[in-house]
Write an enzyme that holds these catalytic residues in place. Structure first.
Site, PDB file in Angstrom:
ATOM      1  N   ARG A  29       0.831  -1.207   0.000  1.00  0.00           N
ATOM      2  CA  ARG A  29       0.000   0.000   0.000  1.00  0.00           C
ATOM      3  C   ARG A  29       0.869   1.262   0.000  1.00  0.00           C
ATOM      4  O   ARG A  29       1.920   1.306   0.649  1.00  0.00           O
ATOM      5  CB  ARG A  29      -0.932   0.017   1.220  1.00  0.00           C
ATOM      6  CG  ARG A  29      -1.953  -1.103   1.154  1.00  0.00           C
ATOM      7  CD  ARG A  29      -3.098  -0.921   2.142  1.00  0.00           C
ATOM      8  NE  ARG A  29      -3.890  -2.148   2.194  1.00  0.00           N
ATOM      9  CZ  ARG A  29      -4.803  -2.505   1.292  1.00  0.00           C
ATOM     10  NH1 ARG A  29      -5.076  -1.702   0.285  1.00  0.00           N
ATOM     11  NH2 ARG A  29      -5.452  -3.643   1.397  1.00  0.00           N
ATOM     12  N   ASP A  30       0.384   2.276  -0.746  1.00  0.00           N
ATOM     13  CA  ASP A  30       1.067   3.563  -0.792  1.00  0.00           C
ATOM     14  C   ASP A  30       0.983   4.234   0.583  1.00  0.00           C
ATOM     15  O   ASP A  30      -0.029   4.151   1.276  1.00  0.00           O
ATOM     16  CB  ASP A  30       0.410   4.457  -1.860  1.00  0.00           C
ATOM     17  CG  ASP A  30       1.254   5.664  -2.204  1.00  0.00           C
ATOM     18  OD1 ASP A  30       1.856   5.686  -3.296  1.00  0.00           O
ATOM     19  OD2 ASP A  30       1.317   6.604  -1.372  1.00  0.00           O
ATOM     20  N   ASN A  85       4.125   7.139 -13.115  1.00  0.00           N
ATOM     21  CA  ASN A  85       4.727   8.467 -13.221  1.00  0.00           C
ATOM     22  C   ASN A  85       6.173   8.306 -13.673  1.00  0.00           C
ATOM     23  O   ASN A  85       6.930   7.515 -13.099  1.00  0.00           O
ATOM     24  CB  ASN A  85       4.666   9.184 -11.869  1.00  0.00           C
ATOM     25  CG  ASN A  85       3.258   9.595 -11.494  1.00  0.00           C
ATOM     26  OD1 ASN A  85       2.451   9.898 -12.362  1.00  0.00           O
ATOM     27  ND2 ASN A  85       2.956   9.592 -10.208  1.00  0.00           N
ATOM     28  N   HIS A  98       7.606   1.962 -10.378  1.00  0.00           N
ATOM     29  CA  HIS A  98       6.436   1.492  -9.634  1.00  0.00           C
ATOM     30  C   HIS A  98       5.190   1.883 -10.396  1.00  0.00           C
ATOM     31  O   HIS A  98       5.139   2.935 -11.027  1.00  0.00           O
ATOM     32  CB  HIS A  98       6.401   2.078  -8.220  1.00  0.00           C
ATOM     33  CG  HIS A  98       6.530   3.570  -8.164  1.00  0.00           C
ATOM     34  ND1 HIS A  98       7.735   4.216  -8.334  1.00  0.00           N
ATOM     35  CD2 HIS A  98       5.599   4.541  -7.989  1.00  0.00           C
ATOM     36  CE1 HIS A  98       7.556   5.525  -8.254  1.00  0.00           C
ATOM     37  NE2 HIS A  98       6.268   5.756  -8.050  1.00  0.00           N
ATOM     38  N   HIS A 100       1.237   2.701  -9.800  1.00  0.00           N
ATOM     39  CA  HIS A 100       0.166   2.968  -8.844  1.00  0.00           C
ATOM     40  C   HIS A 100      -1.087   2.244  -9.344  1.00  0.00           C
ATOM     41  O   HIS A 100      -1.500   2.437 -10.493  1.00  0.00           O
ATOM     42  CB  HIS A 100      -0.162   4.459  -8.786  1.00  0.00           C
ATOM     43  CG  HIS A 100       0.963   5.341  -8.331  1.00  0.00           C
ATOM     44  ND1 HIS A 100       1.022   5.883  -7.067  1.00  0.00           N
ATOM     45  CD2 HIS A 100       2.060   5.794  -8.972  1.00  0.00           C
ATOM     46  CE1 HIS A 100       2.107   6.633  -6.959  1.00  0.00           C
ATOM     47  NE2 HIS A 100       2.755   6.604  -8.100  1.00  0.00           N
TER      48      HIS A 100
HETATM   49  P1  DGP Z   1       5.629   8.869  -7.567  1.00  0.00           P
HETATM   50  O1  DGP Z   1       7.127   8.737  -7.552  1.00  0.00           O
HETATM   51  O2  DGP Z   1       5.146  10.285  -7.712  1.00  0.00           O
HETATM   52  O3  DGP Z   1       4.974   8.009  -8.651  1.00  0.00           O
HETATM   53  O4  DGP Z   1       5.058   8.397  -6.165  1.00  0.00           O
HETATM   54  C1  DGP Z   1       5.787   7.704  -5.195  1.00  0.00           C
HETATM   55  C2  DGP Z   1       4.786   7.170  -4.201  1.00  0.00           C
HETATM   56  O5  DGP Z   1       5.468   6.372  -3.273  1.00  0.00           O
HETATM   57  C3  DGP Z   1       4.032   8.228  -3.395  1.00  0.00           C
HETATM   58  O6  DGP Z   1       2.634   8.105  -3.684  1.00  0.00           O
HETATM   59  C4  DGP Z   1       4.309   7.899  -1.947  1.00  0.00           C
HETATM   60  C5  DGP Z   1       4.876   6.523  -2.006  1.00  0.00           C
HETATM   61  N1  DGP Z   1       5.923   6.268  -1.039  1.00  0.00           N
HETATM   62  C6  DGP Z   1       7.073   6.960  -0.876  1.00  0.00           C
HETATM   63  N2  DGP Z   1       7.818   6.430   0.107  1.00  0.00           N
HETATM   64  C7  DGP Z   1       7.137   5.343   0.542  1.00  0.00           C
HETATM   65  C8  DGP Z   1       7.405   4.372   1.547  1.00  0.00           C
HETATM   66  O7  DGP Z   1       8.417   4.377   2.239  1.00  0.00           O
HETATM   67  N3  DGP Z   1       6.446   3.406   1.739  1.00  0.00           N
HETATM   68  C9  DGP Z   1       5.309   3.359   0.984  1.00  0.00           C
HETATM   69  N4  DGP Z   1       4.449   2.381   1.249  1.00  0.00           N
HETATM   70  N5  DGP Z   1       5.022   4.267   0.028  1.00  0.00           N
HETATM   71  C10 DGP Z   1       5.935   5.239  -0.176  1.00  0.00           C
END
Ligand code: DGP
Length: 112
Positions: A29-30, A85, A98, A100
């Site tokens: 999960r995010d 992204n 990654h 989403h």
């Molecule tokens: P993006 O690079 O903009 O596609 O988004 C990165 C996503 O990763 C953001 O929605 C928040 C998530 N995220 C960042 N650090 C962590 C983490 O340590 N644990 C989790 N579960 N999610 C994370």
């Protein structure tokens, strides 16, 4: 890769709950969910983004993970989005590929 948060999650260095895991990918999960379902599908090997020479086998494993996550979350039939992204203009903040997986609400037609 040193100092990559998703490498550390994927290799178990940072304990996380995986909704899906196989030899090539994991899903968790995010941290900052933007919808009722917001799960990240992440390859265990480090690729900076979707155009960083990701093997077809890994992409296929990621699709399988998306299917599993969508099924578990009950959104496989109602619909969901898969977003990768990529780079600065897309707001990519974690430079480890990654996807989403977002759903559980009506997101409308607008993409950007
Ligand atoms: P993006 O690079 O903009 O596609 O988004 C990165 C996503 O990763 C953001 O929605 C928040 C998530 N995220 C960042 N650090 C962590 C983490 O340590 N644990 C989790 N579960 N999610 C994370």
């Amino acid at each position: 890769m040193d100092d990559c948060i998703f490498c550390k999650i994927a290799n178990g260095e940072i304990p996380s709950t995986f909704l899906y895991e196989d030899d090539l990918v994991c899903a968790f999960r995010d941290l900052n969910p933007q919808a009722p379902t917001h799960v990240l599908v992440v390859p265990k090997a480090h690729y900076a983004n979707i155009v960083d020479g990701v093997p077809a086998e890994t992409l296929a494993a990621m699709v399988k993970a998306v299917d599993s996550v969508a099924t578990q979350e009950g959104i496989r039939d109602t619909g969901f989005r898969v977003i990768a992204n990529t780079g600065k203009d897309a707001g990519q903040t974690v430079h480890h590929l990654h996807w989403h997986v977002i759903g559980g609400t009506n997101m409308g037609e607008r993409l950007a």
